[in-house]
Design a protein around this motif. Structure first.
Motif, short mmCIF file in Angstrom:
data_model
loop_
_atom_site.label_atom_id
_atom_site.label_comp_id
_atom_site.label_asym_id
_atom_site.label_seq_id
_atom_site.Cartn_x
_atom_site.Cartn_y
_atom_site.Cartn_z
N SER A 92 142.91 -80.91 50.36
CA SER A 92 143.37 -79.79 49.54
C SER A 92 142.22 -79.28 48.68
N GLN A 115 145.24 -78.30 54.75
CA GLN A 115 146.48 -77.83 55.34
C GLN A 115 146.94 -76.49 54.78
N GLU A 116 146.70 -76.24 53.52
CA GLU A 116 147.10 -74.99 52.89
C GLU A 116 145.97 -74.47 52.00
N ILE A 137 145.07 -75.88 58.87
CA ILE A 137 145.66 -74.79 58.10
C ILE A 137 146.70 -74.03 58.93
N SER A 139 149.14 -72.11 56.89
CA SER A 139 149.56 -71.04 55.98
C SER A 139 148.48 -70.77 54.93
N HIS A 141 147.89 -68.47 51.24
CA HIS A 141 148.52 -67.65 50.20
C HIS A 141 147.95 -66.23 50.26
#
Length: 331
Positions: A92, A115-116, A137, A139, A141
């Protein structure tokens, strides 16, 4: 050597001690304009803060067990311009990670465990090059990149994206290179590239794309390279490449193409890769055959069917073998 000169040299050594130090398990390269630090030790599990030169401009930590990186870690090297972190264990990123490195233009996070991507994660540095290749990854934002971003190179290849990140890329109107290969994209939404007029290289290989909209590239007139190999394309709209006057190379190999409609390859370049498609060699292959025999396309596609022509190079076919009248030679 007189005592005055000795005192000056000693003073310089003490004053510059921090700038010329180097962390354990790392190698440092000093020059008048840059300080490069490389830390490749697999045993490294924490950020090498102790001994890190305060004037570091390029930092590489690669193939280690580093799993956490904070803005406090980077605060000690405010002159940082390039940050390379391939092959680590980062899962992260903190939203404020880059807030104290105002000169950072390149960050490479290849082969981590991300992952995000959180909101505003890349808002604090004037990034030009961002590499997120080979992560997890799925998704992103919508607010991960600032409105005034000058990003020119973005690599999201080798991730788990199932949909083209259209909303997340809208702010990147300076983008020149976009890598989305080796994901799970099934389509290119209408208008998904309209916000990228500066785009030059588009990598979409090794996805699951089944079709192209006729206007897919209508707002990307600066494209020079398009990579569409290893997808599931069964046809290519005959005008999809029209208007791309700078186009130098198109890769369509290993799709599901059986023929090309007349006009598809009426483009400026002869560098088109077409091999490993299931070309059906009857009268529908005539357009491709003529392009191969009269314009010397840099590719050697072979017939997949009918059975009697299987593995024959398309360019070697006769009119009779394609089911065309001999007089067609005079057209």
């Amino acid at each position: 050597m007189n005592s005055w000169l000795i005192r000056v040299l000693l003073l310089m050594v003490f004053c510059c001690h921090d700038a010329l130090s180097c962390p354990k398990r790392c190698t440092c390269h000093f020059s008048t304009k840059t300080t490069e630090v490389v830390c490749p030790d697999a045993g490294l599990s924490h950020f090498p803060g102790n001994g890190l030169p305060g004037n570091t401009t390029s930092l590489t930590i690669q193939f280690t067990n580093l799993s956490v990186l904070t803005s406090q870690d980077l605060k000690a090297i405010p002159l940082l311009e390039e940050l390379h972190l391939p092959g680590n264990k980062l899962s992260s990123l903190l939203a404020d990670l880059l807030k104290d490195v105002p000169n950072l233009h390149t960050i490479d996070l290849t082969d981590n465990e991300l992952q995000e991507l959180p909101s505003q994660v890349f808002h604090h540095a004037p990034l030009l090059n961002l590499v997120l290749k080979d992560n997890r990854i799925s998704s992103i934002h919508p607010d991960w990149i600032p409105i005034d971003s000058n990003l020119t190179w973005l690599d999201l290849s080798g991730n788990h994206l199932t949909k083209f990140p259209m909303a997340q890329l809208q702010k990147l109107n300076h983008l020149k290179v976009l890598h989305l290969s080796q994901n799970k994209l099934e389509e290119l939404p209408v208008g998904c590239l309209d916000a990228h007029p500066a785009l030059e290289r588009l990598h979409l290989e090794q996805n699951k794309i089944e079709k192209l909209d006729v206007k897919a590239f209508s707002h990307t007139a600066n494209l020079t390279h398009i990579f569409l190999q290893k997808n599931r394309l069964e046809m290519v709209p005959p005008t999809v490449f029209q208007g791309l006057d700078r186009l130098e190379f198109v890769d369509l190999h290993e799709n599901r193409l059986k023929f090309l409609s007349p006009g598809t390859l009426d483009i400026n370049t002869s560098w088109v890769e077409l091999t490993f498609n299931p070309w059906h060699c009857d009268d529908t292959i005539e357009y491709l055959w003529r392009k191969l025999t009269t314009e010397s396309l840099q590719s050697e596609p072979k017939c997949a069917s009918p059975e009697n022509l299987k593995d024959r190079a398309v360019a070697t076919l006769t009119l009779k073998e394609m089911g065309l009248p001999e007089e067609a030679k005079q057209d």
